[in-house]
Design a protein around this motif. Structure first.
Motif, PDB file in Angstrom:
ATOM      1  N   LEU A   1       0.831  -1.205   0.000  1.00  0.00           N
ATOM      2  CA  LEU A   1       0.000   0.000   0.000  1.00  0.00           C
ATOM      3  C   LEU A   1       0.863   1.251   0.000  1.00  0.00           C
ATOM      4  CD1 LEU A   1      -2.631   1.566   0.209  1.00  0.00           C
ATOM      5  CD2 LEU A   1      -2.632   1.146   2.672  1.00  0.00           C
ATOM      6  N   ARG A   2       1.893   1.272   0.846  1.00  0.00           N
ATOM      7  CA  ARG A   2       2.751   2.450   0.919  1.00  0.00           C
ATOM      8  C   ARG A   2       3.451   2.709  -0.404  1.00  0.00           C
ATOM      9  NH1 ARG A   2       8.100   3.427   4.603  1.00  0.00           N
ATOM     10  NH2 ARG A   2       8.308   5.659   4.171  1.00  0.00           N
ATOM     11  N   PHE A   3       3.937   1.650  -1.048  1.00  0.00           N
ATOM     12  CA  PHE A   3       4.594   1.809  -2.347  1.00  0.00           C
ATOM     13  C   PHE A   3       3.625   2.373  -3.380  1.00  0.00           C
ATOM     14  CE2 PHE A   3       5.524   0.058  -6.573  1.00  0.00           C
ATOM     15  CZ  PHE A   3       6.755   0.652  -6.802  1.00  0.00           C
ATOM     16  N   CYS A   4       2.403   1.847  -3.411  1.00  0.00           N
ATOM     17  CA  CYS A   4       1.403   2.318  -4.380  1.00  0.00           C
ATOM     18  C   CYS A   4       1.040   3.783  -4.145  1.00  0.00           C
ATOM     19  CB  CYS A   4       0.149   1.452  -4.308  1.00  0.00           C
ATOM     20  SG  CYS A   4       0.343  -0.197  -4.996  1.00  0.00           S
ATOM     21  N   VAL A   5       0.923   4.179  -2.867  1.00  0.00           N
ATOM     22  CA  VAL A   5       0.604   5.571  -2.543  1.00  0.00           C
ATOM     23  C   VAL A   5       1.725   6.499  -3.009  1.00  0.00           C
ATOM     24  CG1 VAL A   5       0.302   7.200  -0.642  1.00  0.00           C
ATOM     25  CG2 VAL A   5      -0.944   5.038  -0.634  1.00  0.00           C
ATOM     26  N   LEU A   6       2.971   6.110  -2.731  1.00  0.00           N
ATOM     27  CA  LEU A   6       4.107   6.933  -3.157  1.00  0.00           C
ATOM     28  C   LEU A   6       4.189   7.028  -4.676  1.00  0.00           C
ATOM     29  CD1 LEU A   6       6.844   5.681  -0.651  1.00  0.00           C
ATOM     30  CD2 LEU A   6       5.688   7.896  -0.629  1.00  0.00           C
ATOM     31  N   LEU A   7       3.931   5.910  -5.347  1.00  0.00           N
ATOM     32  CA  LEU A   7       3.965   5.906  -6.807  1.00  0.00           C
ATOM     33  C   LEU A   7       2.852   6.776  -7.374  1.00  0.00           C
ATOM     34  CD1 LEU A   7       5.331   4.737  -9.328  1.00  0.00           C
ATOM     35  CD2 LEU A   7       3.753   2.791  -9.197  1.00  0.00           C
ATOM     36  N   PHE A   8       1.678   6.714  -6.744  1.00  0.00           N
ATOM     37  CA  PHE A   8       0.539   7.532  -7.186  1.00  0.00           C
ATOM     38  C   PHE A   8       0.846   9.019  -7.031  1.00  0.00           C
ATOM     39  CE2 PHE A   8      -3.627   9.559  -6.488  1.00  0.00           C
ATOM     40  CZ  PHE A   8      -4.286   9.147  -7.646  1.00  0.00           C
ATOM     41  N   ILE A   9       1.444   9.393  -5.903  1.00  0.00           N
ATOM     42  CA  ILE A   9       1.814  10.799  -5.674  1.00  0.00           C
ATOM     43  C   ILE A   9       2.844  11.241  -6.701  1.00  0.00           C
ATOM     44  CG2 ILE A   9       2.979  12.372  -4.070  1.00  0.00           C
ATOM     45  CD1 ILE A   9       1.705  10.757  -1.786  1.00  0.00           C
TER      46      ILE A   9
END
Length: 202
Positions: free
Chosen positions: A66-74
């Motif tokens: 989840l954290r990786f996906c959030v950072l990638l989305f940002i």
């Protein structure tokens, strides 16, 4: 456990790199006198800090995926699309963002279910099958809620988020749903292998 910590260190490095990149963007656009881009660089840092505060306030452990996906989305939405102005360069960048949002919302649904299930003492362990279905439906529902929000703001404030087109609205929902389907399939495979994050499988 050690592998998860190793992966989370990669997330720490990615987040640190985003702070550095935001700082470089701020200085660059300060020299060029572009106040809008400077504000966007500050906003990126603010969003990253807000996520950290939210995680701390809710006492939630954000698992690695989840954290990786959030950072990638940002990075895609705030750096590539807005700060670097690639909306007109990369075809269908908006649709890629909606696809990513479907993935992230699916993980958030899993996190919500897991947190709620573990707070109910004296009950059976949370079901991985229920978790996968709930996070899928949560993601699809939130994709629709976002389009309702865009529709409302377009009509109330004269914006053009949906390009005045039903096709744009439905394509966004389809992209978000596609991201949810892919993530739900991934989580179902993790559940079958009994490696679904934060959920006791049975």
């Amino acid at each position: 456990m050690g592998q998860m910590k190793g992966k989370d260190r990669w997330n720490d490095l990615i987040e640190l790199g985003m702070y550095v990149l935001a700082g470089c963007c701020f200085v660059y656009f300060l020299v060029r006198g572009n106040g809008t881009k400077m504000f966007q660089a500050v906003l990126i840092v603010a969003v990253l800090q807000l996520i950290r505060l939210l995680v701390k306030w809710t006492k939630t452990t954000m698992f690695t995926s989840l954290r990786f996906c959030v950072l990638l989305f940002i990075f895609v939405t705030m750096f590539i699309a807005n700060e670097f102005g690639f909306y007109g360069v990369i075809p269908y960048l908006d649709k890629i963002e909606h696809l990513f949002s479907g993935v992230i919302l699916c993980f958030i649904g899993l996190l919500i279910y897991s947190k709620a299930a573990h707070h109910q003492e004296g009950t059976e362990p949370p079901s991985s099958k229920v978790a996968v279905w709930l996070c899928f439906f949560f993601s699809v529902a939130m994709a629709s809620v976002w389009e309702i929000y865009e529709f409302a703001t377009d009509h109330l404030f004269g914006l053009n988020s949906q390009n005045g087109s039903l096709l744009d609205t439905m394509t966004d929902i389809i992209c978000g749903t596609s991201g949810a389907i892919l993530t739900a399939c991934y989580l179902a495979m993790k559940a079958r292998r009994k490696t679904l994050p934060l959920v006791d499988v049975r």
